[in-house]
Design a protein around this motif. Structure first.
Motif, mmCIF file in Angstrom:
data_model
loop_
_atom_site.group_PDB
_atom_site.id
_atom_site.type_symbol
_atom_site.label_atom_id
_atom_site.label_comp_id
_atom_site.label_asym_id
_atom_site.label_seq_id
_atom_site.Cartn_x
_atom_site.Cartn_y
_atom_site.Cartn_z
ATOM 1 N N ARG A 108 0.805 -1.216 0.000
ATOM 2 C CA ARG A 108 0.000 0.000 0.000
ATOM 3 C C ARG A 108 0.840 1.269 0.000
ATOM 4 N N LYS A 109 2.065 1.187 0.480
ATOM 5 C CA LYS A 109 2.928 2.373 0.521
ATOM 6 C C LYS A 109 3.969 2.342 -0.604
ATOM 7 N N ALA A 110 3.586 1.754 -1.737
ATOM 8 C CA ALA A 110 4.515 1.549 -2.844
ATOM 9 C C ALA A 110 5.120 2.857 -3.352
ATOM 10 N N ARG A 111 4.312 3.885 -3.532
ATOM 11 C CA ARG A 111 4.824 5.148 -4.075
ATOM 12 C C ARG A 111 5.829 5.803 -3.133
ATOM 13 N N ARG A 112 5.520 5.780 -1.859
ATOM 14 C CA ARG A 112 6.430 6.387 -0.878
ATOM 15 C C ARG A 112 7.754 5.617 -0.818
ATOM 16 N N ILE A 113 7.675 4.304 -0.869
ATOM 17 C CA ILE A 113 8.887 3.478 -0.840
ATOM 18 C C ILE A 113 9.724 3.724 -2.092
ATOM 19 N N ALA A 114 9.072 3.752 -3.251
ATOM 20 C CA ALA A 114 9.798 3.967 -4.506
ATOM 21 C C ALA A 114 10.506 5.318 -4.510
ATOM 22 N N ARG A 115 9.838 6.334 -4.007
ATOM 23 C CA ARG A 115 10.448 7.664 -3.950
ATOM 24 C C ARG A 115 11.692 7.643 -3.069
ATOM 25 N N ALA A 116 11.600 6.975 -1.924
ATOM 26 C CA ALA A 116 12.742 6.900 -1.005
ATOM 27 C C ALA A 116 13.895 6.107 -1.603
ATOM 28 N N ILE A 117 13.587 5.053 -2.357
ATOM 29 C CA ILE A 117 14.626 4.252 -3.012
ATOM 30 C C ILE A 117 15.402 5.101 -4.005
ATOM 31 N N VAL A 118 14.691 5.865 -4.817
ATOM 32 C CA VAL A 118 15.334 6.699 -5.836
ATOM 33 C C VAL A 118 16.139 7.825 -5.202
ATOM 34 N N GLU A 119 15.594 8.444 -4.153
ATOM 35 C CA GLU A 119 16.315 9.523 -3.473
ATOM 36 C C GLU A 119 17.611 9.022 -2.858
ATOM 37 N N ARG A 120 17.572 7.857 -2.246
ATOM 38 C CA ARG A 120 18.759 7.317 -1.567
ATOM 39 C C ARG A 120 19.863 6.925 -2.548
ATOM 40 N N ARG A 121 19.502 6.394 -3.736
ATOM 41 C CA ARG A 121 20.525 5.910 -4.674
ATOM 42 C C ARG A 121 21.327 7.030 -5.314
ATOM 43 N N VAL A 122 20.874 8.269 -5.189
ATOM 44 C CA VAL A 122 21.636 9.407 -5.712
ATOM 45 C C VAL A 122 22.978 9.524 -5.001
ATOM 46 N N SER A 123 22.968 9.288 -3.702
ATOM 47 C CA SER A 123 24.196 9.413 -2.913
ATOM 48 C C SER A 123 24.933 8.093 -2.744
ATOM 49 N N LYS A 124 24.197 6.966 -2.766
ATOM 50 C CA LYS A 124 24.826 5.663 -2.562
ATOM 51 C C LYS A 124 23.978 4.586 -3.237
ATOM 52 N N PRO A 125 24.570 3.817 -4.136
ATOM 53 C CA PRO A 125 23.786 2.770 -4.804
ATOM 54 C C PRO A 125 23.365 1.674 -3.823
ATOM 55 N N TRP A 126 22.237 1.040 -4.142
ATOM 56 C CA TRP A 126 21.732 -0.057 -3.316
ATOM 57 C C TRP A 126 22.584 -1.301 -3.517
ATOM 58 N N GLU A 127 22.958 -1.934 -2.390
ATOM 59 C CA GLU A 127 23.815 -3.112 -2.455
ATOM 60 C C GLU A 127 23.339 -4.274 -1.606
ATOM 61 N N ASN A 138 15.984 -3.402 3.967
ATOM 62 C CA ASN A 138 15.127 -3.759 5.104
ATOM 63 C C ASN A 138 14.991 -2.590 6.070
ATOM 64 N N ALA A 139 16.099 -1.885 6.316
ATOM 65 C CA ALA A 139 16.066 -0.738 7.227
ATOM 66 C C ALA A 139 15.142 0.355 6.696
ATOM 67 N N LEU A 140 15.193 0.608 5.394
ATOM 68 C CA LEU A 140 14.322 1.613 4.790
ATOM 69 C C LEU A 140 12.860 1.206 4.903
ATOM 70 N N LEU A 141 12.579 -0.062 4.653
ATOM 71 C CA LEU A 141 11.197 -0.547 4.698
ATOM 72 C C LEU A 141 10.648 -0.528 6.119
ATOM 73 N N GLU A 142 11.478 -0.841 7.083
ATOM 74 C CA GLU A 142 11.029 -0.765 8.480
ATOM 75 C C GLU A 142 10.678 0.668 8.857
ATOM 76 N N ARG A 143 11.462 1.609 8.320
ATOM 77 C CA ARG A 143 11.212 3.023 8.630
ATOM 78 C C ARG A 143 9.914 3.512 7.982
ATOM 79 N N ILE A 144 9.679 3.124 6.743
ATOM 80 C CA ILE A 144 8.513 3.638 6.014
ATOM 81 C C ILE A 144 7.242 2.861 6.341
ATOM 82 N N VAL A 145 7.330 1.542 6.283
ATOM 83 C CA VAL A 145 6.137 0.721 6.529
ATOM 84 C C VAL A 145 5.812 0.686 8.019
ATOM 85 N N GLY A 146 6.858 0.729 8.839
ATOM 86 C CA GLY A 146 6.652 0.713 10.280
ATOM 87 C C GLY A 146 7.088 -0.597 10.890
#
Length: 309
Positions: free
Chosen positions: A158-177, A183-191
């Protein structure tokens, strides 16, 4: 790490698949070889072709079933290619096809494969580690809209748009590895509180895995090829673990079992369709309480079986 997979609905799936007998069967999702072994035990005259995208699964099952000699053959590939793979060993038709859809216990429990948020590991999720893009590739290269669509449609997040936005914002400074980072991002956004009884990362990890391996498209193709390959009286047995997969199987079986697909209200059928399958079980079979207690992952399994007319 040893490839160990707990076979689900073993007796139910193989019992219905082999009820009419036969000599040639395809196990399209070989895994640890549990279903294949039971087919070989149940029908002493039968041969089984085991297909898997995962080289580790092929190796493990090959060792487990080497005592069956020429009765058991393995091939590396996708189950959507089963018609071509069967032709390679001289099989034009088969008496049954078994598909145990989704990720295996061994893949989930191996931290190095990156399927689970329970471990901090490289974000991979490929069933065949030598093929295609990894989950990290998708997170680092897809657009925000594409990521949101994957999370929503494949994970029902249900929070797909918010998660996607956070994924794209974060990869500007550091790529996902790593899985730990995601998991840390999802815990923060989803709760941290469990969403509908599930850990926060469950839906997003499921969605990425399905996208990485094109699982739903593969399943649709595999069902068509299984129908083409089966002899009259041959059976297709499919075990699914979530609603997206089961919906595809249910729809395919019902469509192929229908003698008419004309819109309601027409006085005379003019579609010309003929039924190519009959449903062996109209409602899906599920694991009994004993199996669910022994293997909690069996709780969501649904078995559907249809027979070629």
């Amino acid at each position: 790490m040893t490839f160990q997979h707990q076979t689900v609905l073993l007796d139910e799936a193989v019992g219905l698949l082999c009820e009419n007998g036969g000599e040639r069967f395809i196990d399209g999702t070989l895994g640890g070889g549990g279903h294949s072994e039971r087919i070989l035990q149940l029908l002493p005259q039968a041969q089984v072709l085991g297909i898997d995208r995962d080289p580790e699964a092929l190796k493990a099952a090959g060792l487990r079933l080497q005592g069956y000699g020429e009765r058991f053959k393995t091939v590396h590939g996708r189950f959507s290619q089963m018609h071509k793979l069967a032709e390679q060993i001289g099989w034009q038709k088969v008496n049954g096809v078994l598909l145990d859809v989704g990720v295996s216990s061994a893949q989930i429990d191996n931290p190095e494969r990156g399927f689970s948020f329970r471990f901090d590991a490289p974000l991979d999720m490929r069933m065949n580690p030598q093929e295609g893009q990894s989950a990290a590739d998708l997170l680092n290269n897809l657009s925000e809209q594409e990521l949101a669509d994957i999370l929503y449609h494949y994970g029902e997040e249900r929070k797909a748009r918010r998660i996607a936005r956070a994924i794209v914002e974060r990869r500007v400074s550091k790529p996902w590895e790593s899985t730990g980072e995601l998991n840390a991002l999802l815990e923060r956004i989803v709760g941290r509180a469990k969403q509908r009884g599930l850990p926060p990362a469950t839906r997003s990890f499921q969605a990425l895995r399905i996208a990485v391996n094109a699982e739903l498209e593969e399943l649709e193709l595999a069902l068509q090829k299984a129908l083409q390959l089966c002899e009259s009286g041959g059976r297709i047995a499919v075990i699914c673990f979530h609603s997206l997969e089961d919906r595809i199987v249910k729809s395919f079986f019902r469509h192929e079992a229908a003698a008419c697909v004309c819109p309601p209200g027409l006085p005379i059928c003019d579609c010309g369709k003929r039924a190519s399958l009959k449903l062996v079980n109209k409602k899906p079979l599920i694991a009994d309480e004993a199996e669910r207690q022994q293997n909690p992952r069996a709780s969501s399994a649904k078995l559907r079986v249809a027979e070629k007319l």
